[in-house]
Design an enzyme around this catalytic site. Structure first.
Site, short mmCIF file in Angstrom:
data_model
loop_
_atom_site.label_atom_id
_atom_site.label_comp_id
_atom_site.label_asym_id
_atom_site.label_seq_id
_atom_site.Cartn_x
_atom_site.Cartn_y
_atom_site.Cartn_z
N LYS A 31 2.39 10.50 7.65
CA LYS A 31 1.56 10.75 8.65
C LYS A 31 2.25 11.25 10.07
CE LYS A 31 -1.02 6.76 6.85
NZ LYS A 31 -0.46 5.73 6.03
N ASP A 52 9.40 2.72 1.96
CA ASP A 52 8.39 3.81 2.48
C ASP A 52 7.94 3.40 3.96
OD1 ASP A 52 5.67 4.61 2.83
OD2 ASP A 52 4.72 3.83 1.14
N PHE A 102 0.79 -1.23 -0.06
CA PHE A 102 -0.02 0.08 0.05
C PHE A 102 0.82 1.22 0.14
CE2 PHE A 102 -2.14 3.60 1.84
CZ PHE A 102 -3.39 3.65 1.12
C1 PLP Z 1 -0.86 5.85 4.57
C2 PLP Z 1 0.43 5.48 3.54
C3 PLP Z 1 0.55 6.06 2.31
C4 PLP Z 1 -0.14 7.13 1.90
O1 PLP Z 1 -0.38 8.13 2.59
P1 PLP Z 1 -1.51 9.51 2.56
O2 PLP Z 1 -1.02 10.62 3.36
O3 PLP Z 1 -2.95 8.75 3.07
O4 PLP Z 1 -1.38 9.76 0.88
C5 PLP Z 1 1.57 5.58 1.86
N1 PLP Z 1 2.38 4.61 2.11
C6 PLP Z 1 1.93 4.01 3.21
C7 PLP Z 1 3.01 2.75 3.86
C8 PLP Z 1 1.23 4.41 4.03
O5 PLP Z 1 0.86 3.53 5.30
#
Ligand code: PLP
Length: 426
Positions: A281, A252, A167
């Site tokens: 986040k 990520d 994700f």
């Molecule tokens: C939440 C998340 C995203 C996307 O972040 P948004 O601020 O919702 O666009 C990307 N990568 C990971 C691993 C995430 O948990």
């Protein structure tokens, strides 16, 4: 769905026995607000039936004044709890100075924020953005440009290797390499240039890399997939493979980073430094959206003026809050809390294995719990926990994710685990 079920207090909770008076005199009840939202807000989420009107630390309070322990923490956007005083102070102070300049001009907060990020991560330069998805998109662009300008990949041939179950966000390019049908179906045509290999499989990764490969993009722990933790040695293996192949390692850490797993970054567990690191986040302290790509100078330097940008990225309010977040992490206190509370979480969950829990995975203050389908779906367990004053969210079928604020106390965490035990036994 009802919002009027009586809420039994969480045992050991600090809440007074009688429900406190609602802080906000909302003219509309939770039920009315849920109905109005359903009529006027796009149905791209299926929220649990609670309408939050106030929050502090690990607690939220609904319109009727009922209190809940927040064990989701905004999918880790609230690692420091709701309205952490130091973060509110930083935001308040900055509101009185300047909030937005655009990068057409310099602002006096951006340099300090970037310096803090570099010092915290051991990398050289930061690109400030807003949402997580924007940070990932930015990394895709940087990796491709690096492939053409530095590695010498033929024009428009660059590929990026990603992992199954990933994700990375919701843009058209990012859902192009999702394997979740609900994230993709109906949103094509998709962006080419991505190759998917199974997560936690170094041989498959090695086989997918060729002379067109710009980068390997993975989550060090897969959050949305249910807190999937790779085998020991996987991250070090990815680092070694990518180094040998002349390919960028992009981690990520938007959900796994910033204290959640007991270290500043999840890659720290294997003492690995990626070439590009994606943060988001919790970087915004639960106050404003703040994300960043942090990376090696020679890689970040492929971006030149006019080639990439964001109106809001690096704005003074975001930079002030982000700097305060970096300041909190510099103390090491939150990483330590995640480690110590993580043992409470792990012990509590181990006691539930075979008693409503099929299996669980945990690292630091972060866990994925596969509930026995005989006991209920993840959604049903989430609804039952809501009814006893604990907020969690299901992910994929029968899995629930626990990601309490790192500010939660051990007693609060134990009371939430006791609530989970009761809900599973019911
Ligand atoms: C939440 C998340 C995203 C996307 O972040 P948004 O601020 O919702 O666009 C990307 N990568 C990971 C691993 C995430 O948990």
């Amino acid at each position: 769905m009802t919002t009027t079920a009586p809420i039994s207090p969480v045992p050991g909770a600090t809440a007074s026995a009688s429900a406190p008076a609602p802080r906000t005199a909302s003219p509309r009840s939770s039920a009315e607000l849920i109905q109005a939202e359903g009529a006027t807000v796009a149905h791209n989420y299926h929220p649990l039936p609670v309408v939050v009107a106030h929050a502090e630390g690990a607690w939220v309070e609904d319109v009727e004044g009922r209190r809940y322990l927040d064990l989701l923490a905004g999918y880790s956007a609230l690692n420091f709890g709701h309205r952490h005083p130091a973060l509110l102070d930083a935001a308040r102070h900055q509101l009185e100075q300047v909030t937005l300049t655009s990068r057409a001009f310099h602002n006096d907060r951006l340099a300090g924020f970037a310096e803090g990020l570099c010092e915290l991560t051991g990398l050289d330069m930061a690109l400030p953005m807003n949402t997580g998805a924007e940070a990932v998109e930015s990394a895709v662009k940087i990796a491709r440009k690096w492939a053409y300008e530095v590695k010498g990949v033929a024009p428009d041939q660059a590929t990026i290797v990603v992992a199954g179950g990933n994700f990375h966000g919701r843009t058209t390019t990012l859902v192009s390499f999702s394997d979740d049908p609900s994230a993709r179906t109906g949103f094509g045509p998709f962006t080419p240039g991505f190759r998917t290999v199974p997560y936690d499989d170094l041989a498959a990764l090695e086989a997918a890399i060729d002379e067109t490969t710009a980068a390997v993009l993975i989550e060090p722990i897969q959050g949305e997939a249910g807190v999937r933790i790779p085998a020991d040695g996987y991250l070090a293996g990815v680092r070694e493979l990518t180094r040998r192949a002349g390919v960028l390692f992009v981690a990520d850490e938007i959900q796994s980073g910033l204290g959640r797993t007991g270290t500043t970054l999840a890659v720290d567990h294997e003492s690995v430094l990626p070439d590009l690191l994606l943060l988001g986040k919790a970087l915004g302290g639960g106050i404003v959206p703040v994300s960043a790509v942090v990376g090696r100078r020679d890689v970040m330097s492929v971006l030149r003026p006019g080639e990439h940008g964001s109106t809001f990225g690096g704005n003074p309010l975001a930079a002030a809050v982000g700097s305060a977040v970096v300041g909190l992490l510099r103390t090491g206190e939150f990483q330590r809390r995640a480690r110590e509370l993580g043992t409470v979480l792990a012990e509590g969950l181990s006691a539930l294995d075979g008693r409503g829990v099929l299996r669980h995975r945990a690292r630091g203050l972060w866990a994925g719990v596969d509930v026995d389908p005989a006991v209920g779906t993840g959604r049903e367990i989430s609804e039952r926990l809501l009814a006893v004053g604990v907020l969690v969210k299901d992910t994929h079928g029968s899995t629930i994710r626990l990601a309490p604020p790192l500010t939660i106390t051990a007693d609060e965490l134990r009371s939430a685990l006791a609530a989970l035990e009761r809900v599973l036994a019911a």
